[in-house]
Design an enzyme around this catalytic site. Structure first.
Site: not given
Ligand SMILES: NC(=O)C1=CN([C@@H]2O[C@H](COP(=O)(O)OP(=O)(O)OC[C@H]3O[C@@H](n4cnc5c(N)ncnc54)[C@H](O)[C@@H]3O)[C@@H](O)[C@H]2O)C=CC1
Ligand SMILES: O=C(O)C(=O)COP(=O)(O)O
Length: 525
Positions: A230, A259, A277
């Site tokens: 993010r 964004e 993104h």
């Molecule tokens: N660029 C994109 O299009 C996408 C971005 N994302 C972002 O990726 C993030 C992670 O997604 P997932 O792995 O599916 O979530 P998840 O919930 O499986 O993993 C997040 C991890 O971060 C850890 N965490 C929480 N606070 C923390 C801290 N202060 N320091 C270190 N670790 C901490 C948690 O314990 C957890 O293991 C989402 O929250 C989302 O914002 C997700 C999908 C697509």
């Molecule tokens: O799933 C997330 O957290 C994402 O950041 C993906 O974003 P998007 O649905 O591609 O706009």
């Protein structure tokens, strides 16, 4: 017929599913004002990351039953506002895991081999083989911040590239990290030793500007940072300065503080790769998240429970009604004990006592786990996924029931083992429905939970309470209530204080220096 507004572009399969039960209007690119105008007509809203669902939108959505985020992060939705209004918020926790992980890996390799610039150069009719000497990732250290679903997959693949993985995630057990072949380290070490750093944490108040001027100064000058989580987790201005001055070697960014990215010096830097993104933008992920979320919206509109609700417990209404006050009690105790035990818990003992020692009270165990994980997962943990999340994190949950404990009509005793040792709490409800913490580390107390709390383990002796009071006073921290619990006079004792203000940085270590204080803990509830 119900009406669904789809305010960001989603895969058509999602519209097809929604059309089974509702009239679906796909209207992308609306301003907040335009959404506020039309949202009163709709029963459901489906979106991705482009729509910002503000409190005003939620409050205008008088008919809204559900908001569906076709993706993971719900930081663009005012979830507390939706919860207050009884609107279920659902997401797709796993639909885009692989897509986001692969994007982070692609960014890392593109950065190390200058692929975007080399591509542009060839397309401009040049052949600059010496300009684009790369770096190998083989045998390099990859620092993974956030070892959740995406971080774990990145780690797995990076290991097969021959990288050594240093991971920081205060909520993941050592066993889980071992299974993934990662070395769990603290952030200091990760920053100091990593050749590449990739971020996979949710956006929370703790992760905001996790990478900033101070942290960048601790990194190797050769480090390359990848952010596909993010915007705002990196302080963009500090990053630009570090890149411009050569303090670090490069960055690859998929997400930004604002964004779409507006005017930014990032565009002018040659050691930076930028994508708009795109982490979740694969055909497979878009089908996955659209199906996942559209099905949940359809189900909720049909009166069925949602499987990945981030804010509403997936309990039947009658069980919910019966247990409601105790669910809150169990969750608060779980949150409290996780903070005392210091995160990274590997076990949670839940003892349901008195009237609660029945089979029907099983959701209380889930509520306690939800509370325990709430520091790590925030609104992502719910009654549906709490047990699975605990299992995946290597937390052993042991349930016991003891009908013979009769001090309150029913009470919940929790014991957790974490990075700060083993701690226990007991909580009960007064006949008025108010929560009381009745026991802390086996010392009897009787205090209501409050936003900011301080607990000490100390030796019962004259003057110690005064010293703590004076110390807090000298830092302008106001005490709302205070209680001491002890077993024998002048033996070990605990002190529980409710504070009006958060404890300023550094004060906790001052408190532990007071003669007679063995340990001190702050807790935010
Ligand atoms: N660029 C994109 O299009 C996408 C971005 N994302 C972002 O990726 C993030 C992670 O997604 P997932 O792995 O599916 O979530 P998840 O919930 O499986 O993993 C997040 C991890 O971060 C850890 N965490 C929480 N606070 C923390 C801290 N202060 N320091 C270190 N670790 C901490 C948690 O314990 C957890 O293991 C989402 O929250 C989302 O914002 C997700 C999908 C697509
Ligand atoms: O799933 C997330 O957290 C994402 O950041 C993906 O974003 P998007 O649905 O591609 O706009």
């Amino acid at each position: 017929m119900a009406k669904v507004l789809v305010s960001d572009s989603i895969d058509p399969v999602g519209v097809e599913i929604l059309s089974q039960v509702a009239q679906v209007d796909v209207k992308t690119g609306l301003s907040a004002e335009e959404i506020i105008q039309i949202i009163p007509e709709y029963d459901a809203l489906m979106l991705r990351s482009s729509t910002r669902v503000t409190k005003e939108i939620v409050e205008a959505g008088s008919k809204l039953q559900i908001i569906g985020r076709a993706g993971v992060g719900v930081d663009n939705i005012d979830v507390p506002a939706a919860t207050r209004q009884g609107i279920i918020v659902v997401n797709s926790p796993e639909g885009n895991t692989i897509a986001a992980a692969e994007h982070a890996l692609a960014m890392m390799l593109s950065l190390s081999r200058h692929i975007p610039d080399a591509n542009q150069s060839v397309k401009a009719n040049k052949w600059e083989r010496n300009r684009f000497i790369g770096t190998e990732v083989y045998k390099k250290n990859l620092g993974v911040v956030g070892l959740g679903k995406i971080g774990s997959h990145v780690a797995k693949v990076a290991r097969s590239l021959g990288m050594k993985i240093l991971a920081y995630d205060p909520f993941i057990s050592k066993e889980r990290a071992d299974q993934l072949g990662c070395t769990l380290v603290d952030l200091e070490l990760l920053f100091a030793e990593s050749d590449f750093i990739t971020l996979h944490v949710p956006k929370t108040s703790e992760t905001q500007h996790l990478i900033g001027r101070e942290t960048l100064a601790k990194m190797k000058p050769t480090v390359r940072i990848i952010n596909c989580s993010r915007g705002g987790i990196i302080d963009e201005l500090a990053l630009i300065e570090a890149l411009e001055s050569g303090r670090i070697a490069g960055a690859a960014l998929d997400v930004f503080e604002q964004e779409p990215l507006g005017e930014s010096r990032l565009r002018e830097l040659s050691n930076v790769i930028l994508t708009p993104h795109l982490g979740a933008s694969t055909t497979e992920a878009q089908v996955g998240v659209a199906v996942d979320v559209a099905e949940q919206i359809r189900d909720v509109l049909l009166g069925l429970p949602a499987r990945s609700a981030v804010n509403i417990p997936g309990l039947t209404p009658d069980v919910m009604e019966k247990l409601r006050p105790y669910l809150q009690l169990a969750e608060t105790m779980g949150n409290l004990v996780s903070q005392l035990a210091g995160g990274r818990c590997d076990s949670l003992n839940v003892r349901l006592q008195g009237e609660l020692a029945t089979k029907d009270s099983q959701p209380l165990v889930v509520a306690a786990i939800k509370g325990l994980l709430s520091q790590a997962l925030r609104e992502r943990v719910n009654y549906v996924n709490a047990a699975i999340e605990a299992k995946e994190r290597g937390i052993r949950v042991i349930e016991t029931r003891d009908a013979s404990t009769r001090d309150y009509s029913g009470s919940i005793h929790l014991e957790a083992n974490g990075s700060m040792g083993t701690h226990s709490v007991t909580g009960a409800l007064l006949s008025t429905g108010e929560i009381r913490i009745t026991d802390l580390d086996e010392f009897p107390i009787n205090v209501p939970p409050s936003n900011h709390m301080l607990f000490t383990l100390h030796q019962d002796m004259p003057g110690i309470i005064g010293k703590i009071g004076a110390l807090l006073g000298s830092f302008n921290v106001n005490i709302a209530s205070m209680q001491v619990g002890r077993k024998i006079i002048r033996g070990d004792a605990v002190m529980a204080l409710s504070l009006d203000d958060p404890l300023p940085e550094g004060l906790l270590s001052e408190i532990t220096k007071v003669p007679g204080i063995r340990d001190a803990y702050t807790v935010k509830l």
